[in-house]
Design a protein around this motif. Structure first.
Motif, PDB file in Angstrom:
ATOM      1  N   TYR A  76       0.830  -1.202   0.000  1.00 13.08           N
ATOM      2  CA  TYR A  76       0.000   0.000   0.000  1.00 13.08           C
ATOM      3  C   TYR A  76       0.862   1.249   0.000  1.00 13.08           C
ATOM      4  CZ  TYR A  76      -4.098  -2.813   0.685  1.00 13.08           C
ATOM      5  OH  TYR A  76      -5.092  -3.722   0.504  1.00 13.08           O
ATOM      6  N   GLN A 114       5.057   3.190  -3.355  1.00 11.68           N
ATOM      7  CA  GLN A 114       5.682   4.388  -3.932  1.00 11.68           C
ATOM      8  C   GLN A 114       6.526   5.115  -2.895  1.00 11.68           C
ATOM      9  OE1 GLN A 114       3.134   7.062  -6.002  1.00 11.68           O
ATOM     10  NE2 GLN A 114       2.198   5.471  -7.233  1.00 11.68           N
ATOM     11  N   ARG A 118       1.919  10.987  -2.333  1.00 14.90           N
ATOM     12  CA  ARG A 118       2.636   9.726  -2.207  1.00 14.90           C
ATOM     13  C   ARG A 118       4.053   9.814  -2.735  1.00 14.90           C
ATOM     14  NH1 ARG A 118      -0.186   4.669  -4.322  1.00 14.90           N
ATOM     15  NH2 ARG A 118       1.422   3.840  -2.963  1.00 14.90           N
ATOM     16  N   ARG A 172       8.281  -1.594  -5.201  1.00 14.46           N
ATOM     17  CA  ARG A 172       7.591  -2.415  -6.182  1.00 14.46           C
ATOM     18  C   ARG A 172       8.023  -3.876  -6.089  1.00 14.46           C
ATOM     19  NH1 ARG A 172       4.704  -1.463 -10.905  1.00 14.46           N
ATOM     20  NH2 ARG A 172       4.853   0.769 -10.622  1.00 14.46           N
ATOM     21  N   HIS A 214      -6.784  12.773  -9.615  1.00 10.78           N
ATOM     22  CA  HIS A 214      -6.861  11.659  -8.675  1.00 10.78           C
ATOM     23  C   HIS A 214      -8.228  10.988  -8.787  1.00 10.78           C
ATOM     24  CE1 HIS A 214      -5.574   9.513  -5.120  1.00 10.78           C
ATOM     25  NE2 HIS A 214      -6.824   9.587  -4.702  1.00 10.78           N
ATOM     26  N   GLU A 215      -8.253   9.664  -8.746  1.00  9.80           N
ATOM     27  CA  GLU A 215      -9.507   8.928  -8.950  1.00  9.80           C
ATOM     28  C   GLU A 215     -10.570   9.327  -7.936  1.00  9.80           C
ATOM     29  OE1 GLU A 215      -8.830   4.663  -9.184  1.00  9.80           O
ATOM     30  OE2 GLU A 215      -6.855   5.161  -9.930  1.00  9.80           O
ATOM     31  N   ASN A 226     -13.164  -4.753 -12.280  1.00  7.64           N
ATOM     32  CA  ASN A 226     -12.229  -3.665 -11.992  1.00  7.64           C
ATOM     33  C   ASN A 226     -12.452  -3.083 -10.609  1.00  7.64           C
ATOM     34  OD1 ASN A 226     -11.237  -4.038 -14.490  1.00  7.64           O
ATOM     35  ND2 ASN A 226     -12.281  -2.294 -15.420  1.00  7.64           N
ATOM     36  N   SER A 228      -9.599  -2.532  -7.786  1.00  6.04           N
ATOM     37  CA  SER A 228      -9.331  -1.244  -7.178  1.00  6.04           C
ATOM     38  C   SER A 228      -9.473  -1.325  -5.658  1.00  6.04           C
ATOM     39  CB  SER A 228     -10.302  -0.220  -7.757  1.00  6.04           C
ATOM     40  OG  SER A 228     -10.043   1.041  -7.233  1.00  6.04           O
ATOM     41  N   GLU A 230      -6.363  -3.064  -4.232  1.00  8.66           N
ATOM     42  CA  GLU A 230      -5.139  -2.262  -4.250  1.00  8.66           C
ATOM     43  C   GLU A 230      -5.311  -0.910  -3.580  1.00  8.66           C
ATOM     44  OE1 GLU A 230      -4.176  -2.005  -8.348  1.00  8.66           O
ATOM     45  OE2 GLU A 230      -3.511  -4.089  -8.476  1.00  8.66           O
ATOM     46  N   GLN A 247      -6.514   1.815  -4.840  1.00 11.87           N
ATOM     47  CA  GLN A 247      -5.987   2.858  -5.738  1.00 11.87           C
ATOM     48  C   GLN A 247      -6.603   4.218  -5.458  1.00 11.87           C
ATOM     49  OE1 GLN A 247      -7.203   0.907  -9.211  1.00 11.87           O
ATOM     50  NE2 GLN A 247      -5.303  -0.205  -9.529  1.00 11.87           N
ATOM     51  N   PHE A 248      -7.864   4.208  -5.009  1.00 10.99           N
ATOM     52  CA  PHE A 248      -8.593   5.458  -4.830  1.00 10.99           C
ATOM     53  C   PHE A 248      -8.244   6.137  -3.513  1.00 10.99           C
ATOM     54  CE2 PHE A 248     -10.793   1.890  -3.099  1.00 10.99           C
ATOM     55  CZ  PHE A 248     -11.169   2.325  -1.843  1.00 10.99           C
ATOM     56  N   ARG A 270      -5.368   5.448   3.096  1.00 11.62           N
ATOM     57  CA  ARG A 270      -4.238   4.555   2.825  1.00 11.62           C
ATOM     58  C   ARG A 270      -3.663   4.012   4.121  1.00 11.62           C
ATOM     59  NH1 ARG A 270      -1.879   3.331  -1.680  1.00 11.62           N
ATOM     60  NH2 ARG A 270      -3.324   4.676  -2.784  1.00 11.62           N
TER      61      ARG A 270
END
Lengths: 543, 109
Positions: free
Chosen positions: A35, A38, A86, A129, A293-294, A330, A334, A337, A339-340, A346
């Motif tokens: 999470y 990055q 991030r 990663r 950003h999503e 999807n 999401s 992960e 992602q949003f 987070r």
């Protein structure tokens, strides 16, 4: 009948959990770190400059465009990633034209120093990663085999979650109950609380994890029931592709991207840019896509604004068409992960991930705690199986976090120009894990627990100090520069170290407590007691 | 996001006060029976409101996901407090939502 059913479920839960517990622990811990992959990569590339405050998006875009003009001519596509919460650096990337015989060209990406406008040369590192890829691509194994192992373990995890709910008799009456007791009842409560409070997460993460390699696991179905065309059709449904502008080979002058950005700003009514994609740069067909950003788990067409880079007009792009199945697919990705997720969400993902990890650990410890009294009575000492489980528990639950710290040490201490440096970072991690797995075999269990906890505390607290000695991107500087993303990493290391130190201290206090209370009872001199006395002598000698 | 946690926490406290064994842990004085009957419906009401708020703030898709995250954190906090500092639970349950509503920090998640 009902009790019988519950009994068999309990048996199933116990053994399923034991078989795959250690691999699941590895998957959960490395996945949880994912999470923040990055942020971890940013820490592992200390050559990258500190965050730059008080700089507008337009200025950043100009710097990126100047760099791309200079270094990425004759390329179809440019990407600009703006600094985010991030990843505080400006990053640009482009794809080279495909070489002969290949479908896609090589992708090149570099971090740009905002102050100088030049590329930042970072050390070779696997970064966050590599660490998070381990949780589904078990490092040394081949892709196919790791997917199958991971899938097998996740499937059993899913079964363990479901059977766990079945065998938990008082899931609602004991919803808030945690009795801080020693031994079995305490561990049972810990296991129950950790499972129940994050049950939606546990279920979601396991189920969606299985969906990731759907086409591998459902091989029979995909191979036998569908032919190649149908399969391609299905993938298109899940990942619809929008054809982007192609170059016409007629050079034209583009309007500055920072000027075009005004269109996106107007459309969003906010200054919240995340990524820019430029298609057919400096061509009469040039287009620029601004992405923020999503704002949705699945897909919000308004998150993207497409602009004609020559005329500066907004292009009403047709949104990608997802089918219901595609959206569900999807959406699960999401969710898995996160992602949003923004900064706080987070951290919550991170903590629930740790709760999952701790749940697995407590389950494994529960297995040994339950069998301990019986095993200790055996005349020849505990069985081999019991000792093996205990050893693997110590080596994994405390050993793996130490090994991950070693991965960070390797990043700082291995020579910068070393050949194959990326692989060696990971090798150092797995070698230290192997050592820590073997070590408990040669020590009494409670000694090994205590010593490895101490070691974990030491390595985590020392890591920020090593950082101070080896780089200029250390805690003091990052605090002075108010680079919170970077400072948070060092602070988290210190926090983790303090947690380990506390548990080492608590562990010592509890075992000493147990010994004195046993002495008071003064049982007959059994073999177990003799062993205890030996232990005490050793500990006195050490003290 | 923080506001969700701050609202989930008192909802969970109300649910837990509706249970006899936890009420004795948290409160020293006795509570009228009639009041106890209201704890559970109130908790659900507050939870529904929090769910509504999270969907209003973050939309239909992200809202529920964040609500579950907030619930996890709130219950973890409450469970630990019940074991180690049970007496401050009521105070916290009152202070947290106030802090959330007064916070001038723009809500980001």
């Amino acid at each position: 009948m009902k009790d019988n059913f519950r009994q068999s479920m309990k048996w199933f839960h116990t053994w399923v959990g034991l078989i795959v517990g250690w691999i699941l622990f590895f998957m959960f811990l490395t996945g949880t770190l994912g999470y923040f992959y990055q942020e971890i990569t940013r820490w592992m590339e200390p050559e990258r400059p500190f965050i730059e405050h008080n700089i507008s998006n337009e200025q950043l875009i100009n710097i990126a465009q100047t760099y791309l003009k200079k270094n990425a001519q004759d390329v179809d596509e440019w990407d600009i990633d703006l600094p985010t919460a991030r990843n505080q650096n400006l990053r640009v990337g482009w794809r080279h034209p495909p070489e002969a015989g290949k479908k896609r060209g090589r992708y090149e990406s570099s971090v740009v120093d905002i102050a100088t406008g030049e590329k930042v040369e970072s050390r070779a590192t696997g970064g966050g990663r590599l660490l998070y890829r381990m949780h589904y691509r078990l490092h040394y194994l081949s892709t196919k085999i790791s997917y199958w192992i991971v899938g097998f373990c996740s499937m059993l995890m899913l079964l363990a979650v479901i059977t766990g709910v079945v065998i938990h008799k008082k899931i609602f009456t004991d919803f808030f109950t945690f009795r801080a007791k020693k031994g079995l009842p305490g561990w049972l409560d810990i296991h129950n609380v950790l499972s129940v409070i994050a049950l939606p997460f546990h279920f979601m993460i396991t189920y969606s994890g299985l969906l990731f390699f759907l086409f591998t696991y459902m091989a029979l179905s995909t191979n036998l029931q569908t032919n190649e065309d149908e399969y391609r059709e299905m993938r298109k449904e899940i990942y619809p592709r929008t054809p982007h502008a192609q170059s016409t080979n007629q050079p034209a002058k583009m309007i500055d991207i920072s000027v075009l950005y005004q269109q996106a700003k107007n459309s969003w009514q906010a200054d919240e840019l995340s990524t820019i994609e430029v298609f057919a740069a400096n061509d009469s067909n040039a287009q620029v896509r601004f992405v923020r950003h999503e704002t949705d788990i699945t897909y919000n067409p308004n998150d993207e604004v497409l602009v004609n880079a020559i005329t500066g007009e907004m292009i009403t792009h047709t949104p990608r068409e997802y089918t219901a199945a595609g959206i569900i697919h999807n959406g699960f990705f999401s969710l898995h992960e996160g992602q949003f997720a923004g900064p706080i969400a987070r951290w919550i993902y991170f903590f629930t991930g740790l709760i999952g990890t701790a749940m697995i650990a407590s389950g494994l410890i529960l297995w040994t705690t339950k069998r301990k009294p019986q095993q200790m009575k055996k005349p020849n000492g505990p069985d081999f199986g019991y000792r093996l489980v205990e050893q693997l528990n110590i080596g994994t639950i405390v050993g793996l976090p130490i090994a991950i710290a070693m991965y960070f040490y390797a990043n700082r201490l291995l020579p910068i120009d070393m050949a194959d440096r990326v692989n060696w970072e990971a090798n150092v991690m797995f070698i230290s894990w192997a050592l820590l797995l073997v070590y408990p075999a040669f020590r009494p269990a409670n000694k090994a627990w205590h010593e490895q906890l101490q070691l974990a505390a030491l390595v985590y607290i020392a890591l920020p100090l090593v950082n101070i000695l080896t780089t200029d991107k250390h805690l003091i500087n990052s605090l002075l520069q108010q680079d919170w993303g970077l400072a948070a990493f060092d602070l988290t290391l210190l926090g983790v170290g303090c947690c380990f130190a506390f548990s080492a201290y608590k562990y010592k206090a509890l075992t000493v407590d147990k010994k004195t209370s046993r002495q008071r009872v003064k049982q007959d001199k059994s073999v177990g007691n003799e062993k205890l006395l030996q232990l005490q002598r050793v500990s006195k000698g050490n003290g | 996001m923080l506001i969700l946690i701050c609202l989930c926490f008192p909802a969970m406290v109300l649910l837990c006060l509706a249970m006899n064994k936890h009420r004795e842990q948290v409160l020293t004085q006795t509570v009228p029976k009639l009041m106890i009957r209201f704890f559970r419906p109130l908790a659900w009401l507050l939870l529904m409101f929090t769910a509504y708020l999270s969907i209003e703030l973050f939309g239909w898709s992200i809202g529920p996901a964040l609500l579950f995250g907030a619930l996890t954190i709130a219950v973890l906090l409450l469970t630990l407090l019940l074991t180690y500092r049970a007496k401050i639970v009521p105070q916290l349950a009152i202070v947290l939502p106030f802090m959330a509503s007064l916070s001038v920090v723009p809500i980001n998640f």
